[in-house]
Scaffold this motif. Structure first.
Motif, short mmCIF file in Angstrom:
data_model
loop_
_atom_site.label_atom_id
_atom_site.label_comp_id
_atom_site.label_asym_id
_atom_site.label_seq_id
_atom_site.Cartn_x
_atom_site.Cartn_y
_atom_site.Cartn_z
N ALA A 10 0.72 -1.05 -0.06
CA ALA A 10 -0.07 -0.09 0.27
C ALA A 10 0.85 1.31 -0.07
CB ALA A 10 -0.77 0.01 1.28
N GLU A 11 0.42 2.38 -0.68
CA GLU A 11 0.93 3.74 -0.59
C GLU A 11 0.04 4.37 0.51
OE1 GLU A 11 1.56 4.74 -4.76
OE2 GLU A 11 2.45 2.95 -5.07
N LEU A 12 0.72 5.55 0.79
CA LEU A 12 -0.04 6.39 1.54
C LEU A 12 -1.46 6.93 0.89
CD1 LEU A 12 2.43 8.85 3.22
CD2 LEU A 12 0.78 7.06 4.44
N LYS A 13 -1.26 7.10 -0.36
CA LYS A 13 -2.71 7.67 -1.35
C LYS A 13 -3.72 6.47 -0.99
CE LYS A 13 -1.45 5.37 -5.59
NZ LYS A 13 -0.98 5.84 -7.09
N ASP A 14 -3.41 5.16 -0.63
CA ASP A 14 -4.33 4.53 -0.45
C ASP A 14 -4.99 4.32 0.77
OD1 ASP A 14 -3.89 3.01 -2.88
OD2 ASP A 14 -1.72 2.15 -1.95
N GLU A 15 -4.38 4.89 2.06
CA GLU A 15 -4.83 4.92 3.17
C GLU A 15 -6.48 5.29 3.42
OE1 GLU A 15 -3.69 6.69 7.47
OE2 GLU A 15 -2.68 7.47 5.93
N LYS A 19 -8.83 2.53 5.18
CA LYS A 19 -9.74 2.94 6.41
C LYS A 19 -10.92 2.73 6.20
CE LYS A 19 -6.12 5.69 9.09
NZ LYS A 19 -6.09 6.96 9.56
N GLU A 20 -11.68 3.03 5.17
CA GLU A 20 -12.93 2.68 4.69
C GLU A 20 -13.32 1.33 4.76
OE1 GLU A 20 -15.91 3.26 0.95
OE2 GLU A 20 -14.30 4.78 1.24
N MET A 21 -12.48 0.41 4.25
CA MET A 21 -12.86 -1.05 4.29
C MET A 21 -12.65 -1.60 5.50
SD MET A 21 -10.79 -3.96 2.00
CE MET A 21 -9.16 -3.44 2.49
N LEU A 22 -11.79 -1.10 6.39
CA LEU A 22 -11.59 -1.53 7.75
C LEU A 22 -13.00 -1.03 8.62
CD1 LEU A 22 -7.98 -0.79 8.43
CD2 LEU A 22 -9.08 -3.23 8.44
N GLN A 23 -13.55 0.13 8.27
CA GLN A 23 -14.66 0.36 8.91
C GLN A 23 -15.92 -0.36 8.77
OE1 GLN A 23 -14.96 4.50 8.03
NE2 GLN A 23 -13.92 5.24 10.01
N GLN A 24 -16.00 -0.74 7.31
CA GLN A 24 -16.94 -1.59 6.56
C GLN A 24 -17.03 -3.07 7.29
OE1 GLN A 24 -16.77 -1.58 2.31
NE2 GLN A 24 -17.45 0.83 2.50
N ALA A 25 -15.70 -3.59 7.46
CA ALA A 25 -15.61 -4.57 7.99
C ALA A 25 -16.02 -4.70 9.32
CB ALA A 25 -13.98 -5.12 8.08
N ALA A 26 -15.59 -3.55 10.19
CA ALA A 26 -15.90 -3.52 11.82
C ALA A 26 -17.64 -3.35 11.79
CB ALA A 26 -15.25 -2.40 12.38
N GLN A 27 -17.99 -2.53 11.00
CA GLN A 27 -19.71 -2.50 11.09
C GLN A 27 -20.23 -3.83 10.59
OE1 GLN A 27 -19.98 0.29 7.98
NE2 GLN A 27 -20.23 2.02 9.57
N TRP A 28 -19.81 -4.67 9.62
CA TRP A 28 -20.35 -5.99 9.60
C TRP A 28 -20.08 -6.85 10.62
CZ3 TRP A 28 -17.75 -10.67 8.76
CH2 TRP A 28 -18.60 -11.90 8.31
N LEU A 29 -19.02 -6.80 11.28
CA LEU A 29 -18.73 -7.69 12.52
C LEU A 29 -19.84 -7.28 13.60
CD1 LEU A 29 -14.70 -7.50 12.72
CD2 LEU A 29 -16.23 -9.47 12.40
N GLN A 30 -20.18 -6.07 13.75
CA GLN A 30 -21.05 -5.74 14.58
C GLN A 30 -22.49 -6.15 14.24
OE1 GLN A 30 -21.53 -1.45 15.41
NE2 GLN A 30 -20.10 -1.78 17.29
#
Length: 179
Positions: A10-15, A19-30
């Motif tokens: 990953a490059e900083l431009k991908d951050e 972060k959006e993907m991690l948030q979606q995963a956390a929401q799905w886990l909930q």
């Protein structure tokens, strides 16, 4: 026709996308009744994603220019890793964290492909093994790791993660026999 997963650092431009993907995963886990990764939803970044990207430890997988998944492969132990594995300052091990697949790509074998890429990278870097921890009661993830060649090596009981007391399984994939 199977679409090809292309994995790169990953490059900083991908951050923002990471972060959006991690948030979606956390929401799905909930939605599944889990508080795992709930800190992400509060804006917490315990893995310091920006710094991990700068160190070259975050990898993303794309299919047809769409972000399909990611993982973090730390070249050093975090405090969490030290607690689980004991302090080890050698270069023998790398520590896998945040394996994540976009929901739109679930069920397509992306996790296994990402794990295979992690193994290739670690072997090329001459690491002896990849280590990870997994919530003990997540049958799907435990089976995934075992199916891709990770060996169960122990259990840590009653560890606090995301405000809950949980048991964790420890897995290691020795790379000397991996082609």
């Amino acid at each position: 026709m199977t679409r090809k997963l292309v994995v790169r650092r990953a490059e900083l431009k991908d951050e923002p996308f990471i972060k959006e993907m991690l948030q979606q995963a956390a929401q799905w886990l909930q939605t599944k009744g889990s508080k795992q990764w709930s800190g992400i939803l509060k804006g917490e970044d315990r893995h310091n994603t920006s710094e991990a990207i700068k160190r070259g430890e975050v990898f993303i997988g794309r299919i047809d220019d769409q972000l399909a998944g990611m993982f973090v492969l730390w070249n050093h132990q975090s405090e969490w890793d030290e607690e689980f594995w004991g302090k080890d300052s050698s270069d023998a091990y790398v520590y896998l964290h945040r394996l994540t697949v976009q929901r739109s790509f679930s069920g397509q074998g992306i996790s296994k492909q990402l794990l295979s890429e992690a193994k290739l990278y670690a072997k090329k870097k001459k690491n002896s093994a990849i280590r990870l921890d997994c919530i003990a009661d997540n049958a799907y993830l435990n089976k995934l790791y075992q199916d891709i060649g990770f060996t169960y090596v122990g259990k840590k009981i009653d560890r606090i993660a995301d405000g809950e007391k949980k048991d964790f399984h420890l897995y290691q994939c020795d790379l000397d026999s991996f082609n």
